[in-house]
Write an enzyme that holds these catalytic residues in place. Structure first.
Site, PDB file in Angstrom:
ATOM      1  N   ARG A 256      -9.334  -5.692   6.443  1.00 28.32           N
ATOM      2  CA  ARG A 256     -10.332  -5.697   5.343  1.00 28.32           C
ATOM      3  C   ARG A 256     -11.301  -6.868   5.517  1.00 28.32           C
ATOM      4  NH1 ARG A 256      -6.066  -3.255   1.045  1.00 28.32           N
ATOM      5  NH2 ARG A 256      -5.955  -1.304   2.201  1.00 28.32           N
TER       6      ARG A 256
ATOM      7  N   GLU B 175       7.586   3.127  -4.648  1.00 30.89           N
ATOM      8  CA  GLU B 175       6.259   3.651  -4.326  1.00 30.89           C
ATOM      9  C   GLU B 175       6.296   4.728  -3.240  1.00 30.89           C
ATOM     10  OE1 GLU B 175       3.454   0.714  -2.880  1.00 30.89           O
ATOM     11  OE2 GLU B 175       1.801   2.108  -2.906  1.00 30.89           O
TER      12      GLU B 175
ATOM     13  N   LYS C 105       5.710   3.888  -8.791  1.00 32.66           N
ATOM     14  CA  LYS C 105       4.310   3.685  -8.374  1.00 32.66           C
ATOM     15  C   LYS C 105       3.885   4.862  -7.494  1.00 32.66           C
ATOM     16  CE  LYS C 105       1.253   0.507  -5.898  1.00 32.66           C
ATOM     17  NZ  LYS C 105       0.908  -0.886  -5.598  1.00 32.66           N
TER      18      LYS C 105
ATOM     19  N   SER D  48      -4.042   3.211  -6.171  1.00 33.46           N
ATOM     20  CA  SER D  48      -5.380   3.823  -6.167  1.00 33.46           C
ATOM     21  C   SER D  48      -5.631   4.606  -4.885  1.00 33.46           C
ATOM     22  CB  SER D  48      -6.469   2.776  -6.404  1.00 33.46           C
ATOM     23  OG  SER D  48      -6.431   1.750  -5.445  1.00 33.46           O
ATOM     24  N   GLY D  49      -5.028   4.213  -3.778  1.00 30.41           N
ATOM     25  CA  GLY D  49      -4.986   5.048  -2.583  1.00 30.41           C
ATOM     26  C   GLY D  49      -6.291   5.246  -1.838  1.00 30.41           C
ATOM     27  N   GLY D  50      -7.336   4.492  -2.190  1.00 31.71           N
ATOM     28  CA  GLY D  50      -8.623   4.675  -1.511  1.00 31.71           C
ATOM     29  C   GLY D  50      -9.660   5.355  -2.381  1.00 31.71           C
TER      30      GLY D  50
ATOM     31  N   ARG E 103      -6.928  -1.999  -3.788  1.00 25.94           N
ATOM     32  CA  ARG E 103      -8.367  -1.876  -3.503  1.00 25.94           C
ATOM     33  C   ARG E 103      -9.191  -1.635  -4.756  1.00 25.94           C
ATOM     34  NH1 ARG E 103      -7.065   2.381   1.128  1.00 25.94           N
ATOM     35  NH2 ARG E 103      -5.203   2.450  -0.187  1.00 25.94           N
TER      36      ARG E 103
HETATM   37  C1  5MM Z   1      -1.030   2.171  -1.281  1.00 23.57           C
HETATM   38  O1  5MM Z   1      -1.112   0.791  -1.164  1.00 23.57           O
HETATM   39  C2  5MM Z   1      -0.694   0.032  -2.298  1.00 23.57           C
HETATM   40  C3  5MM Z   1      -1.657   0.180  -3.440  1.00 23.57           C
HETATM   41  O2  5MM Z   1      -2.927  -0.217  -2.983  1.00 23.57           O
HETATM   42  P1  5MM Z   1      -4.204   0.696  -3.302  1.00 23.57           P
HETATM   43  O3  5MM Z   1      -4.362   0.646  -4.807  1.00 23.57           O
HETATM   44  O4  5MM Z   1      -5.313  -0.003  -2.564  1.00 23.57           O
HETATM   45  O5  5MM Z   1      -3.916   2.067  -2.775  1.00 23.57           O
HETATM   46  C4  5MM Z   1      -0.620  -1.436  -1.886  1.00 23.57           C
HETATM   47  O6  5MM Z   1       0.251  -2.144  -2.729  1.00 23.57           O
HETATM   48  C5  5MM Z   1      -0.216  -1.572  -0.467  1.00 23.57           C
HETATM   49  O7  5MM Z   1       1.141  -1.267  -0.374  1.00 23.57           O
HETATM   50  C6  5MM Z   1      -0.554  -2.977  -0.050  1.00 23.57           C
HETATM   51  O8  5MM Z   1      -1.952  -3.113  -0.026  1.00 23.57           O
HETATM   52  C7  5MM Z   1       0.062  -3.380   1.268  1.00 23.57           C
HETATM   53  O9  5MM Z   1      -0.296  -2.492   2.268  1.00 23.57           O
HETATM   54  P2  5MM Z   1       0.170  -2.832   3.779  1.00 23.57           P
HETATM   55  O10 5MM Z   1      -0.424  -1.699   4.569  1.00 23.57           O
HETATM   56  O11 5MM Z   1      -0.463  -4.130   4.107  1.00 23.57           O
HETATM   57  O12 5MM Z   1       1.639  -2.875   3.811  1.00 23.57           O
END
Ligand code: 5MM
Length: 342
Positions: free
Chosen positions: A33, A177, A219, A261-263, A294
């Site tokens: 990022r 999650e 989650k 939020s997933g993107g 995000r």
């Molecule tokens: C799906 O990712 C989790 C929620 O983030 P978004 O709201 O951006 O979708 C997030 O907690 C994620 O598990 C972390 O950002 C850690 O990701 P990495 O890929 O670094 O393990």
């Protein structure tokens, strides 16, 4: 395990219309990022960025818990104050990501299995000593032709349940999650079918592993059409499909559901959460909250760009997103807030 303490913590994580801030990007994800914005990818820039987040004025008004990464939970502010103390003083419960990542799954091309169970008991004990009171483990389910397979769903569900049982033994609330990814051209109906199957499998495994449902948080993904699907349903249709799916698969004993939020764009994530609460809140057994990374952080990161001169503006953007999502929990978010502020 003190079951009442777990239950109290789980309830506190979804109390007061607040939600979770996921700031647990692993170094590779955080660096990716940063790289997109030309920010140097060093331990010091990651620390400075996380200091920006945890010192955002008023953050605890909207955020109940912050999920940290192993590097972050050991870091301090420039003045030497540990981040865990900064967070706790702000009224935010410290949490920690404890999986070690989603890896290619043997015998299952295109699918992932999340690792991290080896040595987990000892790591959880250390994190508890450091002040963490909840933890997070993410399983990734990919939709494509012929997948997800039963093998992938079952292996990930069992790992989630074993992680959750170990967390509760250590006095940490597990945030469970299972993420069905948005990438692909699948329809909303397909996402709904797969999400329901995944959640049913996860809750079967949680039962088998004797996890106390009252002392955990789910989650999940929202039920969405794939990013490349030609049919993109309205905000209300997404809200209806998501709640219908959750009602079928998530036991009423679970105190809260905090979406990833997933993107999705930050605005759509808030709008969809808001629609669920407007349309269903008074009739649901669990709280519908957020655990966004995000969709809370991205606007702030884009303003900051690694430049100290942009710190206050970035903190304002971060607070704004947190406030929009608290409003969405109350069913009081609307697009005008994006122009005028909440
Ligand atoms: C799906 O990712 C989790 C929620 O983030 P978004 O709201 O951006 O979708 C997030 O907690 C994620 O598990 C972390 O950002 C850690 O990701 P990495 O890929 O670094 O393990």
């Amino acid at each position: 395990m003190n079951a009442q303490e777990l239950i109290d913590t789980a309830r506190a994580l979804v109390a007061g219309n607040k939600g979770l801030l996921a700031m647990d990007e692993s170094n590779p994800t955080c660096n990716k990022r940063f790289a997109r914005l030309g920010i140097p990818q060093t331990e010091e820039t990651r620390r400075a960025y996380r200091e920006l987040i945890v010192t955002t004025p008023g953050l605890g008004e909207c955020i109940s818990g912050a999920i940290l990464y192993d590097e972050t939970i050991r870091q301090q502010k420039t003045d030497g104050t540990p981040f865990v103390k900064v967070i706790t003083d702000a009224g935010i419960i410290p949490g920690i990501k404890v999986d070690t990542g989603a890896k290619d799954m043997a015998g299952h091309p295109g699918e992932k299995i999340t690792e991290g169970l080896d040595g987990l008991r000892d790591r959880l004990a250390e994190y508890f000593q450091m002040g963490a009171r909840f933890a997070k483990w993410r399983a990734v389910i990919t939709l494509d032709a012929g997948i997800p397979s039963r093998g992938c769903i079952e292996a990930n569900a069992q790992a989630l349940a074993r992680y959750a049982a170990l967390c509760q033994e250590a006095g940490l609330v597990p945030v469970v999650e299972p993420e069905v990814l948005m990438e692909g051209d699948h329809t909303l109906e397909r996402c709904c079918e797969v999400t329901e199957e995944v959640l049913r499998t996860v809750f079967n495994q949680l039962y088998t592993q004797r996890v106390t449902l009252e002392g955990m948080i789910l989650k999940p993904n929202m039920v969405l059409p794939g990013l490349a699907c030609s049919m993109q349903e309205t905000v209300d249709e997404v809200a209806d499909a998501t709640v219908k799916c959750l009602l079928r698969a998530v036991p009423a004993a679970v105190p809260g559901i905090a979406f990833l939020s997933g993107g999705q764009s930050a605005e759509l994530a808030s709008a969809r959460l808001n629609a669920m609460n407007v349309r269903f809140k008074s009739r649901l057994p669990w709280a519908l909250a957020f655990s966004f990374a995000r969709a809370i952080q991205q606007p702030a990161l884009e303003i900051w760009q690694g430049d100290e001169a942009h710190l206050l503006a970035a903190q304002q953007a971060l607070y704004h997103r947190a406030e929009c999502n608290r409003a969405a929990r109350r069913g009081e978010y609307n697009a005008a807030m994006e122009v005028t502020g909440v």
